[in-house]
Scaffold this motif. Structure first.
Motif, short mmCIF file in Angstrom:
data_model
loop_
_atom_site.label_atom_id
_atom_site.label_comp_id
_atom_site.label_asym_id
_atom_site.label_seq_id
_atom_site.Cartn_x
_atom_site.Cartn_y
_atom_site.Cartn_z
N LEU A 282 13.72 -6.25 -0.10
CA LEU A 282 13.22 -7.00 -1.24
C LEU A 282 11.74 -6.68 -1.41
O LEU A 282 11.02 -6.57 -0.42
N GLY A 283 11.30 -6.51 -2.62
CA GLY A 283 9.88 -6.31 -2.92
C GLY A 283 9.42 -7.36 -3.92
O GLY A 283 10.21 -7.79 -4.76
N THR A 284 8.17 -7.75 -3.81
CA THR A 284 7.61 -8.72 -4.75
C THR A 284 6.27 -8.24 -5.26
O THR A 284 5.55 -7.53 -4.57
N ALA A 285 5.95 -8.65 -6.46
CA ALA A 285 4.63 -8.40 -7.05
C ALA A 285 4.21 -9.69 -7.75
O ALA A 285 4.95 -10.20 -8.59
N THR A 286 3.04 -10.21 -7.38
CA THR A 286 2.57 -11.48 -7.92
C THR A 286 1.15 -11.32 -8.45
O THR A 286 0.27 -10.81 -7.75
N ARG A 287 0.95 -11.78 -9.67
CA ARG A 287 -0.40 -11.70 -10.26
C ARG A 287 -1.32 -12.70 -9.59
O ARG A 287 -0.98 -13.87 -9.42
N ARG A 288 -2.47 -12.21 -9.18
CA ARG A 288 -3.54 -13.03 -8.63
C ARG A 288 -4.76 -12.81 -9.52
O ARG A 288 -4.71 -12.01 -10.45
N ASP A 289 -5.87 -13.47 -9.22
CA ASP A 289 -7.10 -13.25 -9.99
C ASP A 289 -7.57 -11.82 -9.76
O ASP A 289 -7.99 -11.47 -8.66
N GLY A 290 -7.49 -10.98 -10.78
CA GLY A 290 -8.02 -9.63 -10.73
C GLY A 290 -7.22 -8.63 -9.93
O GLY A 290 -7.68 -7.50 -9.70
N CYS A 291 -6.02 -9.00 -9.46
CA CYS A 291 -5.22 -8.06 -8.67
C CYS A 291 -3.75 -8.48 -8.71
O CYS A 291 -3.41 -9.53 -9.23
N VAL A 292 -2.92 -7.61 -8.15
CA VAL A 292 -1.51 -7.92 -7.97
C VAL A 292 -1.22 -7.85 -6.48
O VAL A 292 -1.52 -6.84 -5.83
N GLU A 293 -0.68 -8.92 -5.93
CA GLU A 293 -0.31 -8.94 -4.52
C GLU A 293 1.12 -8.48 -4.37
O GLU A 293 2.02 -8.99 -5.05
N ILE A 294 1.33 -7.50 -3.50
CA ILE A 294 2.69 -7.04 -3.23
C ILE A 294 3.15 -7.54 -1.88
O ILE A 294 2.34 -7.82 -1.00
N GLY A 295 4.45 -7.64 -1.74
CA GLY A 295 5.06 -8.02 -0.48
C GLY A 295 6.43 -7.37 -0.39
O GLY A 295 6.99 -6.94 -1.40
N TYR A 296 6.97 -7.30 0.82
CA TYR A 296 8.26 -6.65 0.99
C TYR A 296 8.92 -7.12 2.27
O TYR A 296 8.25 -7.44 3.25
N TRP A 297 10.23 -7.21 2.22
CA TRP A 297 11.06 -7.54 3.38
C TRP A 297 12.07 -6.43 3.52
O TRP A 297 12.61 -5.94 2.53
N VAL A 298 12.36 -6.05 4.76
CA VAL A 298 13.30 -4.98 5.03
C VAL A 298 14.44 -5.51 5.89
O VAL A 298 14.20 -6.21 6.88
N ASP A 299 15.65 -5.15 5.53
CA ASP A 299 16.83 -5.51 6.31
C ASP A 299 16.70 -4.88 7.71
O ASP A 299 16.49 -3.67 7.82
N PRO A 300 16.83 -5.68 8.78
CA PRO A 300 16.70 -5.13 10.13
C PRO A 300 17.68 -3.99 10.43
O PRO A 300 17.40 -3.15 11.28
N ALA A 301 18.79 -3.92 9.73
CA ALA A 301 19.77 -2.85 9.95
C ALA A 301 19.19 -1.47 9.63
O ALA A 301 19.72 -0.46 10.10
N VAL A 302 18.10 -1.43 8.84
CA VAL A 302 17.51 -0.14 8.46
C VAL A 302 16.07 0.01 8.95
O VAL A 302 15.37 0.92 8.52
N TRP A 303 15.63 -0.84 9.85
CA TRP A 303 14.29 -0.73 10.40
C TRP A 303 14.11 0.64 11.07
O TRP A 303 15.05 1.20 11.64
N GLY A 304 12.91 1.16 10.99
CA GLY A 304 12.59 2.42 11.64
C GLY A 304 12.95 3.65 10.84
O GLY A 304 12.80 4.77 11.33
N ARG A 305 13.42 3.47 9.61
CA ARG A 305 13.84 4.60 8.78
C ARG A 305 12.93 4.85 7.59
O ARG A 305 13.26 5.62 6.71
N GLY A 306 11.81 4.14 7.50
CA GLY A 306 10.88 4.35 6.41
C GLY A 306 11.16 3.55 5.16
O GLY A 306 10.55 3.78 4.12
N VAL A 307 12.06 2.59 5.24
CA VAL A 307 12.42 1.79 4.07
C VAL A 307 11.24 0.94 3.59
O VAL A 307 10.97 0.87 2.39
#
Length: 163
Positions: free
Chosen positions: A74-99
């Protein structure tokens, strides 16, 4: 490198979000570090689907990351004052693969044009080395370690034109 693409989050993706939000490995570096309750998941999913105007501070857009048509994060983008904050969650089943890094790349491509702002930020728990590396490899720089997290920033203003 993983072949990950992002697409807008829909109501049908709530189950994917709920699975990630209830996994303690995923939430270890989010908020208080505990899995989210069903009520919190429902409220956050509802907020994500609200489609608030992108010029309003706090407005967000969520994305499902897919690899070969299968949700991997999952990825998120949230408007903040003067910027966009991004965030991301990765399924543990694919950790270590560059997701995670692939999600960051996709968010860097999508968020500036969507919000009309070229300054991106991310906040990372200081012990989350994988996330820090994903951001640094994509040109983000560490700004400070305030409020218990490390702040990263990237200015892509010269690389995009507002629609």
């Amino acid at each position: 490198m993983s072949d990950v693409q992002i697409r807008p989050f829909t109501a049908d993706d709530t189950a994917v979000f709920a699975r990630l939000a209830s996994d303690p490995r995923v939430t270890a570096f989010v908020g208080d570090g505990r899995p989210w309750s069903e009520e919190t998941v429902a409220a956050r999913a509802s907020d994500a689907l609200a489609d608030d105007p992108v010029d309003r501070v706090g407005s967000s857009r969520w994305f499902i990351a897919e690899e070969q048509g299968r949700p991997v994060g999952l990825g998120t983008a949230t408007r903040r004052d003067g910027c966009v904050e991004i965030g991301y969650w990765v399924d543990p089943a694919v950790w270590g693969r560059g997701v995670g890094g692939a999600i960051v790349t996709e968010l860097v491509r999508a968020a500036p044009g969507r919000f009309g702002i070229g300054r991106l930020v991310a906040r990372v728990h200081p012990t989350n080395e994988a996330s820090s590396k994903a951001l640094l490899r994509r040109g983000f720089s560490a700004q400070n370690a305030g409020d218990g997290v490390v702040h990263y920033a990237l200015d892509v203003t010269p690389r995009f034109e507002r629609a």
